[in-house]
Design an enzyme around this catalytic site. Sequence first.
Site, PDB file in Angstrom:
ATOM      1  N   TYR A  59     -15.044 -11.832  -0.093  1.00 24.51           N
ATOM      2  CA  TYR A  59     -15.748 -10.593  -0.478  1.00 24.51           C
ATOM      3  C   TYR A  59     -17.033 -10.918  -1.254  1.00 24.51           C
ATOM      4  O   TYR A  59     -18.054 -10.263  -1.073  1.00 24.51           O
ATOM      5  CB  TYR A  59     -14.839  -9.685  -1.316  1.00 24.51           C
ATOM      6  CG  TYR A  59     -13.832  -8.922  -0.468  1.00 24.51           C
ATOM      7  CD1 TYR A  59     -14.215  -7.802   0.260  1.00 24.51           C
ATOM      8  CD2 TYR A  59     -12.503  -9.326  -0.390  1.00 24.51           C
ATOM      9  CE1 TYR A  59     -13.303  -7.100   1.043  1.00 24.51           C
ATOM     10  CE2 TYR A  59     -11.585  -8.636   0.386  1.00 24.51           C
ATOM     11  CZ  TYR A  59     -11.987  -7.522   1.100  1.00 24.51           C
ATOM     12  OH  TYR A  59     -11.080  -6.837   1.884  1.00 24.51           O
ATOM     13  N   ASP A  91      -6.633  -2.653  -7.574  1.00 26.01           N
ATOM     14  CA  ASP A  91      -7.218  -3.227  -6.368  1.00 26.01           C
ATOM     15  C   ASP A  91      -7.567  -4.693  -6.616  1.00 26.01           C
ATOM     16  O   ASP A  91      -7.910  -5.059  -7.748  1.00 26.01           O
ATOM     17  CB  ASP A  91      -8.480  -2.456  -5.947  1.00 26.01           C
ATOM     18  CG  ASP A  91      -8.875  -2.785  -4.511  1.00 26.01           C
ATOM     19  OD1 ASP A  91      -8.090  -2.502  -3.602  1.00 26.01           O
ATOM     20  OD2 ASP A  91      -9.944  -3.369  -4.316  1.00 26.01           O
ATOM     21  N   ARG A 111      -3.319   5.879   0.384  1.00 22.68           N
ATOM     22  CA  ARG A 111      -4.116   6.846   1.124  1.00 22.68           C
ATOM     23  C   ARG A 111      -3.348   7.795   2.033  1.00 22.68           C
ATOM     24  O   ARG A 111      -3.826   8.866   2.337  1.00 22.68           O
ATOM     25  CB  ARG A 111      -5.114   6.038   1.966  1.00 22.68           C
ATOM     26  CG  ARG A 111      -5.843   5.015   1.129  1.00 22.68           C
ATOM     27  CD  ARG A 111      -6.380   3.870   1.944  1.00 22.68           C
ATOM     28  NE  ARG A 111      -5.334   2.938   2.367  1.00 22.68           N
ATOM     29  CZ  ARG A 111      -5.547   1.888   3.128  1.00 22.68           C
ATOM     30  NH1 ARG A 111      -6.742   1.641   3.579  1.00 22.68           N
ATOM     31  NH2 ARG A 111      -4.552   1.082   3.466  1.00 22.68           N
ATOM     32  N   ARG A 142      -7.321  12.035  -5.415  1.00 25.09           N
ATOM     33  CA  ARG A 142      -8.576  11.381  -5.022  1.00 25.09           C
ATOM     34  C   ARG A 142      -9.693  12.378  -4.701  1.00 25.09           C
ATOM     35  O   ARG A 142     -10.875  12.046  -4.813  1.00 25.09           O
ATOM     36  CB  ARG A 142      -8.327  10.481  -3.803  1.00 25.09           C
ATOM     37  CG  ARG A 142      -7.997   9.062  -4.144  1.00 25.09           C
ATOM     38  CD  ARG A 142      -9.183   8.262  -4.671  1.00 25.09           C
ATOM     39  NE  ARG A 142     -10.049   7.774  -3.597  1.00 25.09           N
ATOM     40  CZ  ARG A 142     -11.284   8.172  -3.393  1.00 25.09           C
ATOM     41  NH1 ARG A 142     -11.837   9.069  -4.184  1.00 25.09           N
ATOM     42  NH2 ARG A 142     -11.985   7.680  -2.393  1.00 25.09           N
ATOM     43  N   ARG A 169       0.819  -1.221   0.000  1.00 26.20           N
ATOM     44  CA  ARG A 169       0.000   0.000   0.000  1.00 26.20           C
ATOM     45  C   ARG A 169       0.852   1.269   0.000  1.00 26.20           C
ATOM     46  O   ARG A 169       0.464   2.281   0.575  1.00 26.20           O
ATOM     47  CB  ARG A 169      -0.955   0.021   1.205  1.00 26.20           C
ATOM     48  CG  ARG A 169      -1.889  -1.163   1.300  1.00 26.20           C
ATOM     49  CD  ARG A 169      -2.877  -1.167   0.155  1.00 26.20           C
ATOM     50  NE  ARG A 169      -3.986  -2.056   0.409  1.00 26.20           N
ATOM     51  CZ  ARG A 169      -5.200  -1.639   0.736  1.00 26.20           C
ATOM     52  NH1 ARG A 169      -5.462  -0.381   0.857  1.00 26.20           N
ATOM     53  NH2 ARG A 169      -6.161  -2.512   0.920  1.00 26.20           N
TER      54      ARG A 169
HETATM   55  O1  1CP Z   1      -0.066   1.147  -2.899  1.00 29.74           O
HETATM   56  C1  1CP Z   1      -1.301   1.079  -3.040  1.00 29.74           C
HETATM   57  O2  1CP Z   1      -2.150   1.473  -2.217  1.00 29.74           O
HETATM   58  C2  1CP Z   1      -1.799   0.550  -4.354  1.00 29.74           C
HETATM   59  C3  1CP Z   1      -2.258  -0.690  -4.581  1.00 29.74           C
HETATM   60  C4  1CP Z   1      -3.340  -1.441  -3.769  1.00 29.74           C
HETATM   61  C5  1CP Z   1      -3.213  -2.775  -3.390  1.00 29.74           C
HETATM   62  C6  1CP Z   1      -1.962  -3.653  -3.536  1.00 29.74           C
HETATM   63  C7  1CP Z   1      -4.654  -1.016  -3.399  1.00 29.74           C
HETATM   64  C8  1CP Z   1      -5.237   0.315  -3.606  1.00 29.74           C
HETATM   65  N1  1CP Z   1      -5.306  -2.112  -2.881  1.00 29.74           N
HETATM   66  C9  1CP Z   1      -4.435  -3.182  -2.853  1.00 29.74           C
HETATM   67  C10 1CP Z   1      -4.709  -4.546  -2.410  1.00 29.74           C
HETATM   68  C11 1CP Z   1      -5.911  -4.826  -1.595  1.00 29.74           C
HETATM   69  N2  1CP Z   1      -7.175  -4.318  -1.728  1.00 29.74           N
HETATM   70  C12 1CP Z   1      -5.956  -5.803  -0.580  1.00 29.74           C
HETATM   71  C13 1CP Z   1      -4.781  -6.687  -0.212  1.00 29.74           C
HETATM   72  C14 1CP Z   1      -3.822  -5.983   0.675  1.00 29.74           C
HETATM   73  C15 1CP Z   1      -4.189  -5.923   2.129  1.00 29.74           C
HETATM   74  O3  1CP Z   1      -4.439  -6.984   2.716  1.00 29.74           O
HETATM   75  O4  1CP Z   1      -4.188  -4.790   2.645  1.00 29.74           O
HETATM   76  C16 1CP Z   1      -7.251  -5.828  -0.054  1.00 29.74           C
HETATM   77  C17 1CP Z   1      -7.776  -6.704   1.063  1.00 29.74           C
HETATM   78  C18 1CP Z   1      -8.021  -4.889  -0.785  1.00 29.74           C
HETATM   79  C19 1CP Z   1      -9.470  -4.608  -0.631  1.00 29.74           C
HETATM   80  C20 1CP Z   1      -9.699  -3.182  -0.379  1.00 29.74           C
HETATM   81  N3  1CP Z   1      -9.720  -2.220  -1.334  1.00 29.74           N
HETATM   82  C21 1CP Z   1      -9.786  -2.548   0.879  1.00 29.74           C
HETATM   83  C22 1CP Z   1      -9.730  -3.255   2.224  1.00 29.74           C
HETATM   84  C23 1CP Z   1     -11.096  -3.463   2.750  1.00 29.74           C
HETATM   85  C24 1CP Z   1     -11.103  -4.409   3.923  1.00 29.74           C
HETATM   86  O5  1CP Z   1     -11.813  -5.418   3.795  1.00 29.74           O
HETATM   87  O6  1CP Z   1     -10.421  -4.141   4.936  1.00 29.74           O
HETATM   88  C25 1CP Z   1      -9.910  -1.172   0.651  1.00 29.74           C
HETATM   89  C26 1CP Z   1     -10.063  -0.083   1.654  1.00 29.74           C
HETATM   90  C27 1CP Z   1      -9.862  -0.986  -0.760  1.00 29.74           C
HETATM   91  C28 1CP Z   1      -9.838   0.307  -1.490  1.00 29.74           C
HETATM   92  C29 1CP Z   1      -8.473   0.733  -1.849  1.00 29.74           C
HETATM   93  N4  1CP Z   1      -7.575  -0.010  -2.595  1.00 29.74           N
HETATM   94  C30 1CP Z   1      -6.416   0.709  -2.810  1.00 29.74           C
HETATM   95  C31 1CP Z   1      -6.600   1.987  -2.168  1.00 29.74           C
HETATM   96  C32 1CP Z   1      -5.599   3.119  -2.201  1.00 29.74           C
HETATM   97  C33 1CP Z   1      -7.879   1.984  -1.573  1.00 29.74           C
HETATM   98  C34 1CP Z   1      -8.506   3.129  -0.808  1.00 29.74           C
HETATM   99  C35 1CP Z   1      -9.362   3.889  -1.733  1.00 29.74           C
HETATM  100  C36 1CP Z   1      -9.594   5.283  -1.260  1.00 29.74           C
HETATM  101  O7  1CP Z   1     -10.417   5.456  -0.359  1.00 29.74           O
HETATM  102  O8  1CP Z   1      -8.959   6.203  -1.817  1.00 29.74           O
END
Ligand code: 1CP
Length: 348
Positions: free
Chosen positions: A155, A78, A33, A42, A29
């Site tokens: 999910y 994502d 964010r 964003r 990540r």
């Molecule tokens: O560096 C980065 O942030 C970019 C890449 C990236 C990656 C590798 C994002 C962007 N998401 C992910 C993987 C991801 N997405 C995982 C696996 C990693 C982990 O375990 O943390 C998971 C579980 C998700 C699902 C997801 N998408 C969540 C988690 C929800 C939960 O169940 O806890 C969330 C919040 C998202 C949205 C998301 N994905 C990525 C970002 C930057 C965001 C936030 C969006 C925003 O509000 O701007």
Amino acid sequence: MENKLLSESVFLKACRCENTDYTPIWLMRQAGRYMKEYQDIRSKVPFLELCRSPELATEVMVTAVERLGVDAAIIFSDILLILQPMGLELEYIEGVGPVLHNPVRTPEQAQMLKEVEPKESLSYVFDVVKSTRSALPSGLPLIGFSGAPFTIASYIIEGGSSKNYQLTKQFMYSHPTAWQNLMELIVRATVKYLKGQVEAGAQVLQVFDSWVGCLSPTDYRAFVFPYMKSLFGQLDSDIPTIHFGVSTATLLKQQKEAGGSVIGLDFRVDIKKTWQEIGPIAVQGNLDPCVLYADRNTVRDQARRILDQVEGKNGHIFNLGHGILPTTPVDNVIELVDFVHEYSQKRS
Ligand code: 1CP
């Protein structure tokens, strides 16, 4: 074809357990964010639109990589994007997170899910890979990624995040054949999706099984292992793969057996002891992301503790034990990257 600069990069060498001049580091990540640059973009563009825009997705990742000085980039995307072409209505709701409006709760609903042809429905992700690859320094490896079948299934069934995965487990225990079909569908989609990312320019693949740690070793063996083995078995063995999970201390040996050239270790395990136990393979981890909220000296002390435990052994990729949290101070992240580089260089 991969160029020599890339294949000789510290990150790819560490994936292959070769000797490196210092310990490579990147952070799960890393682009997201917690960075002002990301928040600025964003504030103007919804998350899904950002994932669909090669220019913006590239900008977000390249800015982060340049600012942090990390040894690998990951595409800005994502794990849940694959759900849309299956016929699931995915929405990211501010302050809530990802939500599916039509979750799957019965075998009949599972049968309605569509086969995914990523070249058609996810071509925008491949465009992000191509665009990010061409914007990155030529020697900096790019990681493509997907969710793992269990995490994706959770999910699909829960309809979003979950605390105890009750609905997922209920489906898994009550409908073993429908579970098998669902997992096989996800594996077919994921294999094509990951191969497409490699064709588009990714050098490494990471498979996120973020929520599989909720299962016992016996249930992992019965309900997850066969699909992970099938998934990794279908990927090109020349491309390094990182197999990552959270709270998986009791599953790591099976995860290693299922596949992956690098095993992700979360922050709950002792890196030295665990690495000895799982045996020869590269490992990635495992600083607690919350350490980054402490003062600089504590960040350095905690990182030093991990590097001292590892003793410069080949095949260590420094990372957090899970993703960076949204309010993390950026300066501490930069401090961590610099410290890992300096300290590990002195050791070697
Ligand atoms: O560096 C980065 O942030 C970019 C890449 C990236 C990656 C590798 C994002 C962007 N998401 C992910 C993987 C991801 N997405 C995982 C696996 C990693 C982990 O375990 O943390 C998971 C579980 C998700 C699902 C997801 N998408 C969540 C988690 C929800 C939960 O169940 O806890 C969330 C919040 C998202 C949205 C998301 N994905 C990525 C970002 C930057 C965001 C936030 C969006 C925003 O509000 O701007």
